[in-house]
Design an enzyme around this catalytic site. Structure first.
Site, PDB file in Angstrom:
ATOM      1  N   CYS A 129       0.814  -1.225   0.000  1.00 16.90           N
ATOM      2  CA  CYS A 129       0.000   0.000   0.000  1.00 16.90           C
ATOM      3  C   CYS A 129       0.845   1.271   0.000  1.00 16.90           C
ATOM      4  CB  CYS A 129      -0.982  -0.009   1.170  1.00 16.90           C
ATOM      5  SG  CYS A 129      -0.209   0.010   2.809  1.00 16.90           S
ATOM      6  N   HIS A 139      -2.395   1.312   6.691  1.00 17.74           N
ATOM      7  CA  HIS A 139      -2.790   1.195   5.285  1.00 17.74           C
ATOM      8  C   HIS A 139      -3.039   2.590   4.718  1.00 17.74           C
ATOM      9  CE1 HIS A 139      -4.154  -1.063   1.789  1.00 17.74           C
ATOM     10  NE2 HIS A 139      -5.122  -0.187   1.654  1.00 17.74           N
ATOM     11  N   HIS A 188      -5.890   2.029  -4.213  1.00 17.68           N
ATOM     12  CA  HIS A 188      -4.885   1.543  -3.262  1.00 17.68           C
ATOM     13  C   HIS A 188      -4.403   0.158  -3.659  1.00 17.68           C
ATOM     14  CE1 HIS A 188      -7.665  -1.269  -0.866  1.00 17.68           C
ATOM     15  NE2 HIS A 188      -8.404  -0.780  -1.836  1.00 17.68           N
TER      16      HIS A 188
END
Length: 217
Positions: free
Chosen positions: A125, A176, A188
């Site tokens: 990520c 994240h 993402h």
């Protein structure tokens, strides 16, 4: 009629052609033009998407050309004034850069996930966010927690395309990160499905949302 009175009438006419006063102390009306979105209207008038939606009782982000919206202006209690040419140019530059960032980010949709990865061979990520923004001259760290502290904090109601969004998917703190693309969506690197677009309103992501910041200023 005196010259002064003529100037006042002319000035009032010009203002009314730009924005119509509703008679309320804290709102004016704007008409949706081609290419307008809730974000561009809110940003142009110094307010937030959530404020515009609440004032107009909108349940979605969809707009129709010719639709009339009320726009709040609580700071002055007057009809919203048009921005100067300089401020419009500055705003346009930020929007253009955000579009470029998102166009670049979207070309990697479908690339697989790789722990520690920050290249088209595979991304995690924060590696994906770092890779995208590095192409535009921003050297972000390769951790979601570090990226969370890199820019100016933004409330969820003031999100605009190109902002970074952050989550806690388990454990402690921020772990994240992704890039907001508008309409409550973000792009993402998913650990299960690689680069993809998801919604902040999704039943999985909504409770895990922890905040956002702005790199593009």
């Amino acid at each position: 009629m005196s010259l002064l009175k003529k100037m006042v009438v002319l000035a009032a006419s010009v203002c009314l052609a730009t924005v119509v006063w509703t008679g309320a102390a804290d709102a004016a009306q704007v008409t949706v033009q081609k290419g307008d979105t809730l974000w561009t209207i809110a940003n142009r008038n110094g307010t937030s998407v959530e404020n515009v939606k609440q004032l107009n009782k909108l349940s979605s982000d969809n707009l129709q050309i010719g639709q009339v919206l009320e726009v709040p202006d609580p700071s002055t209690n007057q009809a919203v004034r048009p921005r100067t040419e300089e401020s419009q140019t500055s705003s346009r530059g930020v929007v253009d850069r955000a579009i470029a960032v998102l166009d670049y980010a979207k070309q990697y949709i479908g690339v697989g996930y790789r722990s520690g990865g920050e290249s088209p061979a595979g991304f995690d990520c924060s590696g994906y966010v770092r890779y995208v923004f590095k192409n535009f001259g921003f050297d972000l760290v390769h951790t979601a927690a570090g990226q969370y502290n890199a820019g100016m904090a933004i409330s969820k109601g003031n999100l605009r395309p190109g902002d970074l969004v952050f989550f806690n998917t388990g454990g402690y703190g921020i772990n994240h990160s992704g890039i907001y693309i508008g309409n409550s969506q973000f792009i993402h690197a998913s650990s299960s499905r690689g680069i993809r677009i998801d919604s902040l309103s999704d039943k999985y992501w909504s409770p895990k949302y922890r905040g956002a910041n702005r790199i593009l200023k």
